[in-house]
Write an enzyme that holds these catalytic residues in place. Sequence first.
Site, mmCIF file in Angstrom:
data_model
loop_
_atom_site.group_PDB
_atom_site.id
_atom_site.type_symbol
_atom_site.label_atom_id
_atom_site.label_comp_id
_atom_site.label_asym_id
_atom_site.label_seq_id
_atom_site.Cartn_x
_atom_site.Cartn_y
_atom_site.Cartn_z
ATOM 1 N N THR A 248 0.788 -1.113 0.224
ATOM 2 C CA THR A 248 0.069 0.034 0.077
ATOM 3 C C THR A 248 0.849 1.041 0.135
ATOM 4 O O THR A 248 2.087 1.335 0.397
ATOM 5 C CB THR A 248 -1.021 0.141 1.274
ATOM 6 N N ASP A 249 0.237 2.545 -0.328
ATOM 7 C CA ASP A 249 1.040 3.613 -0.407
ATOM 8 C C ASP A 249 1.273 4.070 1.145
ATOM 9 O O ASP A 249 2.103 4.945 1.265
ATOM 10 C CB ASP A 249 0.290 4.788 -1.254
ATOM 11 N N GLU A 250 0.432 3.544 2.035
ATOM 12 C CA GLU A 250 0.590 4.063 3.352
ATOM 13 C C GLU A 250 1.746 3.590 4.004
ATOM 14 O O GLU A 250 2.098 4.206 5.063
ATOM 15 C CB GLU A 250 -0.781 3.424 4.148
ATOM 16 N N TYR B 192 -1.607 -0.709 10.975
ATOM 17 C CA TYR B 192 -1.912 -1.268 9.412
ATOM 18 C C TYR B 192 -0.952 -0.964 8.805
ATOM 19 O O TYR B 192 -0.451 -2.145 8.303
ATOM 20 C CB TYR B 192 -3.246 -0.681 9.071
ATOM 21 N N LYS C 294 1.842 -3.598 7.147
ATOM 22 C CA LYS C 294 2.026 -3.906 5.688
ATOM 23 C C LYS C 294 3.598 -3.608 5.159
ATOM 24 O O LYS C 294 4.330 -4.212 4.401
ATOM 25 C CB LYS C 294 1.225 -3.045 4.771
#
Length: 322
Positions: free
Chosen positions: A123-125, A147, A151
């Site tokens: 994810t970009d997060e 979260y 990741k």
Amino acid sequence: MKILVTGGAGFIGSAFVRHMVKKYPHYHIINFDKLTYAGNLDNLREVAHCPNYEFVRGDIENLNFLAWFLKHVDVVVHFAAESHVDNSIGNSLLFTKTNVVGTHSLLEAARVAKVKKFIHISTDEVYGDIMEGCFKETDKLAPNNPYSASKAAAEMLVKSYVKTYKFPAIIVRPNNNYGPFQFPEKIISRFSTRLIQNRKVPLHSPNPVRTYIHVLDTARAIDIIMHKGVMHETYNIGTRDEFSNLEITQKIIAFFGKDESYIEKVDDRLFNDLRYSVDYSKIKALGWEQEISFDEGLRQTLAWYAHNTWWWENFPECQYNK
Ligand code: NAD
């Protein structure tokens, strides 16, 4: 070619499975999913009858089964995860179990079974937030919530397998996805289903900015990466469709003919990243282009939730006393 898609009953995974089953009738697509609250076989109705589609219920943590099963698989595309940030602030250990331990088990099974390609959906997060500009694939990871930390940890394991075992992995970091079949916990699916029920929408903070991409554009990007991506590389997937939470809320409210009295202010997350943004020139260089503009994609998506109440109205999140 046999492709195993983990989390293929979830939001993005099911869009990818539908896309692949229809586009490549000569590929065999196996949807491997545990069916948690976020997994739903109704998302696959369109392809359930297709001879090149198969569903196997299972857990990515089941190393022994997968080490055997993957011997007959060429490519793994790994979507399965706990994906909702709000839940990770509540029960973060489940995120470590699924996203970190689960990914590690799956990597080990894929290594033992000698799969030819492993596409890891991150994810970009993982980059954390950025006030101006955008992150390149080479920027450091600085996740800020359980979260995104889980990741990022999963990515570290993938990278360690690449270095140690020359494991054939590619990492993909998409930005915020929207579209049909998204569990009604994320801003667009949650707010639209509530407004269709004539309920207020709980906005926890107006300011954070997110970049949005239609899930079918993401599915096409992953297809391109699977076929043309360079082994061991990382690819951002993104657009320039940036909106604050308030702007998105206003667009959804306007579509359903409501006014701002339908916005209910609620407490913000304990911590909330202010802005995510990625440089996606690398995926464009592989020939990918955004095909669905945000205005058109949002209009179609909101209309889909309005016309498909059968899909969401029985979820516990959508139950209320009228
Ligand atoms: P989702 O929550 O809709 O679906 C997750 C799927 O994984 C579900 O079908 C669930 O049943 C399955 N699953 C969970 N634990 C499992 C396990 N132990 N074994 C097998 N299956 C299991 O998620 P999504 O929004 O479709 O996201 C898919 C992936 O893309 C995730 O890895 C997520 O981190 C990533 N991602 C999502 C977004 C987004 O905007 N939704 C953006 C960037 C990246």
